[in-house]
Motif scaffolding. Structure first.
Motif, PDB file in Angstrom:
ATOM      1  N   ASN A   1       0.817  -1.218   0.000  1.00 33.88           N
ATOM      2  CA  ASN A   1       0.000   0.000   0.000  1.00 33.88           C
ATOM      3  C   ASN A   1       0.845   1.259   0.000  1.00 33.88           C
ATOM      4  OD1 ASN A   1      -2.787  -0.895  -0.068  1.00 33.88           O
ATOM      5  ND2 ASN A   1      -2.379  -1.842   1.896  1.00 33.88           N
TER       6      ASN A   1
ATOM      7  N   LEU B   1      -8.485   1.877  -7.915  1.00 35.92           N
ATOM      8  CA  LEU B   1      -8.147   1.711  -6.502  1.00 35.92           C
ATOM      9  C   LEU B   1      -7.980   3.062  -5.813  1.00 35.92           C
ATOM     10  CD1 LEU B   1      -5.585  -1.252  -6.531  1.00 35.92           C
ATOM     11  CD2 LEU B   1      -8.046  -1.328  -6.145  1.00 35.92           C
TER      12      LEU B   1
ATOM     13  N   CYS C   1      -8.988   2.561  -2.050  1.00 37.15           N
ATOM     14  CA  CYS C   1      -8.934   1.165  -1.616  1.00 37.15           C
ATOM     15  C   CYS C   1      -7.539   0.799  -1.130  1.00 37.15           C
ATOM     16  CB  CYS C   1      -9.299   0.234  -2.769  1.00 37.15           C
ATOM     17  SG  CYS C   1     -11.030   0.297  -3.251  1.00 37.15           S
ATOM     18  N   GLN C   2      -7.491  -0.149  -0.201  1.00 39.71           N
ATOM     19  CA  GLN C   2      -6.233  -0.688   0.292  1.00 39.71           C
ATOM     20  C   GLN C   2      -6.069  -2.113  -0.222  1.00 39.71           C
ATOM     21  OE1 GLN C   2      -3.985   0.945   2.884  1.00 39.71           O
ATOM     22  NE2 GLN C   2      -5.017   2.607   1.834  1.00 39.71           N
ATOM     23  N   LEU C   3      -4.847  -2.427  -0.675  1.00 35.43           N
ATOM     24  CA  LEU C   3      -4.561  -3.795  -1.076  1.00 35.43           C
ATOM     25  C   LEU C   3      -4.402  -4.662   0.165  1.00 35.43           C
ATOM     26  CD1 LEU C   3      -1.914  -3.326  -3.903  1.00 35.43           C
ATOM     27  CD2 LEU C   3      -4.343  -3.754  -4.155  1.00 35.43           C
ATOM     28  N   ASP C   4      -4.730  -5.927   0.016  1.00 38.40           N
ATOM     29  CA  ASP C   4      -4.465  -6.885   1.078  1.00 38.40           C
ATOM     30  C   ASP C   4      -4.031  -8.180   0.433  1.00 38.40           C
ATOM     31  OD1 ASP C   4      -4.277  -8.186   3.507  1.00 38.40           O
ATOM     32  OD2 ASP C   4      -6.135  -7.302   4.279  1.00 38.40           O
TER      33      ASP C   4
ATOM     34  N   ASP D   1      -7.916 -10.559   0.573  1.00 40.61           N
ATOM     35  CA  ASP D   1      -8.885  -9.768   1.306  1.00 40.61           C
ATOM     36  C   ASP D   1     -10.230  -9.705   0.598  1.00 40.61           C
ATOM     37  OD1 ASP D   1     -10.092  -8.068   3.031  1.00 40.61           O
ATOM     38  OD2 ASP D   1      -8.947  -6.309   2.494  1.00 40.61           O
TER      39      ASP D   1
ATOM     40  N   LEU E   1     -11.787  -5.757   0.117  1.00 42.00           N
ATOM     41  CA  LEU E   1     -11.497  -5.015  -1.108  1.00 42.00           C
ATOM     42  C   LEU E   1     -12.442  -5.420  -2.228  1.00 42.00           C
ATOM     43  CD1 LEU E   1      -9.793  -3.232  -2.996  1.00 42.00           C
ATOM     44  CD2 LEU E   1      -8.208  -5.163  -3.234  1.00 42.00           C
TER      45      LEU E   1
ATOM     46  N   HIS F   1     -16.055  -4.326  -1.695  1.00 45.67           N
ATOM     47  CA  HIS F   1     -16.186  -2.878  -1.890  1.00 45.67           C
ATOM     48  C   HIS F   1     -16.244  -2.543  -3.375  1.00 45.67           C
ATOM     49  CE1 HIS F   1     -15.953   1.345  -1.278  1.00 45.67           C
ATOM     50  NE2 HIS F   1     -14.679   1.489  -1.587  1.00 45.67           N
TER      51      HIS F   1
END
Length: 198
Positions: A76, A173, A178-181, A184, A187, A190
């Motif tokens: 991120n 993103l 948005c946050q990467l995981d 996840d 994400l 969403h």
């Protein structure tokens, strides 16, 4: 056609030991566009292999984050500060790509509707015949991962995305903050809720 430039992000910690095989697979890629290689290094100590890479491959950028031992946080931070292309592809340091892997993934992205945010790649076990554990892992990957993702994609929405091999639309993103995981569902849910395809 036009070949989109892409940034390939390799996640590396101090214990990563299979980088050479990963790099060999990258050198064999049959993609006519620009591939920027960026190594996301994280953890309190820098992997000694990276010193040789920085010395011998000056076009490869290594970003080390000493302040986190989390692959997700390091990714991120890169997404926020160091990505200049429209697309990124994330892989792990032990991921070995087939020669058409990047080309096939970007071809799929370019042929998909414009609201496609993520494309997840297929993961296979290279040493699947070594012992009972690797054979079981191959079975799990094929039925529990690959087949499940293919079924979900028929409905335009894979539920989980694994950053061991996935393509992300950076603009989408960032637009949705948005946050990467690493694996996840938050994400993907969403993105699906905002009418984007995964």
């Amino acid at each position: 056609g036009y070949y989109l430039p892409v940034t390939l992000v390799i996640s590396v910690d101090e214990t990563s030991s299979n980088l050479s095989a990963t790099f060999v697979s990258l050198m064999k890629q049959q993609y006519e566009g620009v591939i920027n290689v960026l190594i996301s290094s994280f953890g309190p100590n820098k992997n000694p292999i990276l010193e040789n890479i920085e010395k011998n491959f000056p076009n490869i950028k290594v970003v080390h984050n000493y302040n986190t031992s989390s692959k997700t946080q390091a990714l991120n931070q890169l997404l926020k500060d160091d990505i200049e292309t429209e697309l990124i592809i994330t892989i792990d340091s032990d991921s070995i790509l087939t020669k058409n892997a990047i080309s096939n993934m970007i071809d799929r992205y370019q042929s998909d509707p414009t609201n496609t945010a993520i494309i997840t790649g297929a993961l296979l076990v290279k040493n699947s015949r070594t012992n009972i554990i690797t054979r079981s892992q191959e079975w799990d990957y094929f039925h529990g991962y690959s087949s499940e993702k293919r079924l979900q994609s028929m409905f335009q929405g894979a539920i989980q995305v694994d950053t061991r091999f996935a393509l992300f639309d950076v603009g989408i993103l960032k637009h949705l903050d948005c946050q990467l995981d690493t694996d996840d569902m938050i994400l993907t849910w969403h993105l699906l809720d905002e009418n984007y395809r995964v």
